[in-house]
Design a protein around this motif. Structure first.
Motif, mmCIF file in Angstrom:
data_model
loop_
_atom_site.group_PDB
_atom_site.id
_atom_site.type_symbol
_atom_site.label_atom_id
_atom_site.label_comp_id
_atom_site.label_asym_id
_atom_site.label_seq_id
_atom_site.Cartn_x
_atom_site.Cartn_y
_atom_site.Cartn_z
ATOM 1 N N PRO A 136 23.732 63.235 41.984
ATOM 2 C CA PRO A 136 22.488 63.779 41.440
ATOM 3 C C PRO A 136 21.528 64.068 42.602
ATOM 4 N N PRO A 137 20.431 64.801 42.373
ATOM 5 C CA PRO A 137 19.534 65.162 43.483
ATOM 6 C C PRO A 137 18.940 63.947 44.187
ATOM 7 N N VAL A 138 19.035 63.943 45.516
ATOM 8 C CA VAL A 138 18.513 62.828 46.305
ATOM 9 C C VAL A 138 18.218 63.304 47.724
ATOM 10 N N PHE A 139 17.140 62.781 48.308
ATOM 11 C CA PHE A 139 16.860 62.957 49.730
ATOM 12 C C PHE A 139 17.153 61.636 50.421
ATOM 13 N N THR A 140 17.872 61.686 51.526
ATOM 14 C CA THR A 140 18.133 60.477 52.301
ATOM 15 C C THR A 140 17.544 60.639 53.697
ATOM 16 N N ILE A 141 16.987 59.558 54.211
ATOM 17 C CA ILE A 141 16.356 59.559 55.531
ATOM 18 C C ILE A 141 17.179 58.668 56.443
ATOM 19 N N GLY A 142 17.762 59.247 57.494
ATOM 20 C CA GLY A 142 18.575 58.499 58.437
ATOM 21 C C GLY A 142 17.732 57.730 59.447
ATOM 22 N N ARG A 143 18.410 57.018 60.340
ATOM 23 C CA ARG A 143 17.713 56.159 61.305
ATOM 24 C C ARG A 143 16.779 56.939 62.221
ATOM 25 N N ALA A 144 17.113 58.201 62.508
ATOM 26 C CA ALA A 144 16.281 59.009 63.399
ATOM 27 C C ALA A 144 15.244 59.826 62.636
ATOM 28 N N ILE B 225 9.820 65.088 54.462
ATOM 29 C CA ILE B 225 9.825 65.425 53.038
ATOM 30 C C ILE B 225 8.460 66.029 52.752
ATOM 31 N N ILE B 226 8.398 67.342 52.594
ATOM 32 C CA ILE B 226 7.117 68.040 52.548
ATOM 33 C C ILE B 226 6.609 68.247 51.131
ATOM 34 N N ALA B 227 7.433 67.949 50.143
ATOM 35 C CA ALA B 227 7.009 68.086 48.755
ATOM 36 C C ALA B 227 6.221 66.852 48.322
ATOM 37 N N PRO B 228 5.171 67.019 47.525
ATOM 38 C CA PRO B 228 4.440 65.852 46.999
ATOM 39 C C PRO B 228 5.278 65.093 45.984
ATOM 40 N N GLN B 229 4.876 63.854 45.738
ATOM 41 C CA GLN B 229 5.633 62.970 44.853
ATOM 42 C C GLN B 229 5.796 63.553 43.456
ATOM 43 N N GLU C 89 15.955 55.482 52.261
ATOM 44 C CA GLU C 89 16.143 55.313 53.702
ATOM 45 C C GLU C 89 17.477 54.596 53.893
ATOM 46 N N ILE C 90 18.346 55.169 54.726
ATOM 47 C CA ILE C 90 19.706 54.655 54.825
ATOM 48 C C ILE C 90 20.110 54.429 56.279
ATOM 49 N N ASN C 91 21.286 53.814 56.442
ATOM 50 C CA ASN C 91 21.743 53.362 57.759
ATOM 51 C C ASN C 91 22.762 54.299 58.384
ATOM 52 N N ARG C 92 22.476 55.601 58.362
ATOM 53 C CA ARG C 92 23.289 56.559 59.101
ATOM 54 C C ARG C 92 22.443 57.171 60.200
ATOM 55 N N GLY C 93 23.081 57.917 61.100
ATOM 56 C CA GLY C 93 22.327 58.671 62.084
ATOM 57 C C GLY C 93 21.706 59.902 61.445
ATOM 58 N N GLY C 94 20.821 60.550 62.180
ATOM 59 C CA GLY C 94 20.246 61.793 61.699
ATOM 60 C C GLY C 94 18.902 61.614 61.018
ATOM 61 N N ASP C 95 18.416 62.725 60.475
ATOM 62 C CA ASP C 95 17.087 62.797 59.905
ATOM 63 C C ASP C 95 17.187 62.904 58.385
ATOM 64 N N VAL C 96 16.367 63.733 57.795
ATOM 65 C CA VAL C 96 16.334 63.894 56.344
ATOM 66 C C VAL C 96 17.359 64.928 55.895
ATOM 67 N N THR C 97 18.098 64.610 54.842
ATOM 68 C CA THR C 97 19.009 65.591 54.269
ATOM 69 C C THR C 97 18.987 65.481 52.750
ATOM 70 N N TYR C 98 19.612 66.457 52.122
ATOM 71 C CA TYR C 98 19.631 66.546 50.656
ATOM 72 C C TYR C 98 21.058 66.446 50.150
ATOM 73 N N LEU D 154 12.079 71.744 50.014
ATOM 74 C CA LEU D 154 11.155 70.627 49.830
ATOM 75 C C LEU D 154 11.186 69.661 51.009
ATOM 76 N N ILE D 155 12.075 69.912 51.978
ATOM 77 C CA ILE D 155 12.195 69.066 53.166
ATOM 78 C C ILE D 155 12.311 69.947 54.409
ATOM 79 N N VAL D 156 12.251 69.296 55.568
ATOM 80 C CA VAL D 156 12.648 69.935 56.822
ATOM 81 C C VAL D 156 14.072 69.450 57.068
#
Length: 217
Positions: A45-53, A59-63, A75-84, A172-174
């Motif tokens: 289902p739709p989700v944004f995850t934020i990596g360690r970096a 995440i530029i969209a408001p709540q 927020e998760i324990n992988r490398g990288g930035d924000v992804t969808y 909705l993200i960078v």
């Protein structure tokens, strides 16, 4: 060295947290040597995850927009930035013990990219890499994101291929913290839907080939 086999675990449509917990379970089993390498395939289902970096500022969209679109944030324990992740995206979580054959995380990421590049070539999509950036690209648009985690040389997290996702959600993200590149999908390029079962079969074939497994377990 003995023969190496890969187990495929296709869990279908699954919420992010339960798939994350399943990865943790299989990482432990792989560390203990009770299972071979595993490739988990899933659609979320739709989700944004934020990596360690990463940073939540990407995440530029408001709540209220996230709530309206039904998008959760972790927020998760992988490398990288924000992804969808979302419907229409084929996600793969390889649980591989690199300690048994190749302790090279960068090479492993390159192999993930190679699997997807070869897969896309079967659909006449010319994809490749961009120097200094992770993932698979068609021109200046990313079609597959990659973020890896590792524990005692056992990998988790992995790759996400845009088959026919809602590309509006990426606005909705960078994505991956990269502002000057776009995002695309197989459906956008081919202008038609892709058969999912055939796609998975091709992905598995190329994963086995690139990582030089002797077969499926």
């Amino acid at each position: 060295m003995g023969k190496r086999f890969l187990r495929i675990l296709d869990i279908g449509f699954r919420d992010y947290v339960s798939a994350w917990n399943l990865q943790e379970e299989y990482v432990l089993k792989r560390l203990c040597g009770s299972i071979p390498d595993v490739l988990i395939l899933v659609e979320h289902p739709p989700v944004f995850t934020i990596g360690r970096a990463g940073t939540g500022e990407h995440i530029i969209a408001p709540q209220e927009v996230l709530e309206r679109e039904g998008i959760k944030v972790y927020e998760i324990n992988r490398g990288g930035d924000v992804t969808y992740h979302g419907p229409g995206q084929l996600v793969g979580y390889p649980i591989l013990n690199l300690g048994e054959y190749d302790k090279d995380l960068h090479e492993t990421v390159r192999k993930y990219e190679e699997v997807i590049i070869r897969l896309l070539a079967e659909y006449c999509i010319e994809a490749g890499r961009i120097e200094g950036l992770t993932g698979v690209w068609v021109g200046d648009e990313k079609i597959a994101a990659i973020g890896i985690g590792v524990r005692k040389w056992v990998t988790f997290h992995g790759f996400a291929l845009n088959v026919n996702p809602n590309l509006e959600h990426f606005k909705l993200i960078v994505p991956c913290g990269i502002r000057d590149k776009g995002v695309t999908s197989m459906e956008k390029i081919l202008k038609e839907r892709v058969n999912w079962e055939g796609l998975k079969e091709k992905l598995i074939y190329h994963f086995v080939d690139v990582f030089e497994y002797d077969g499926l377990y």
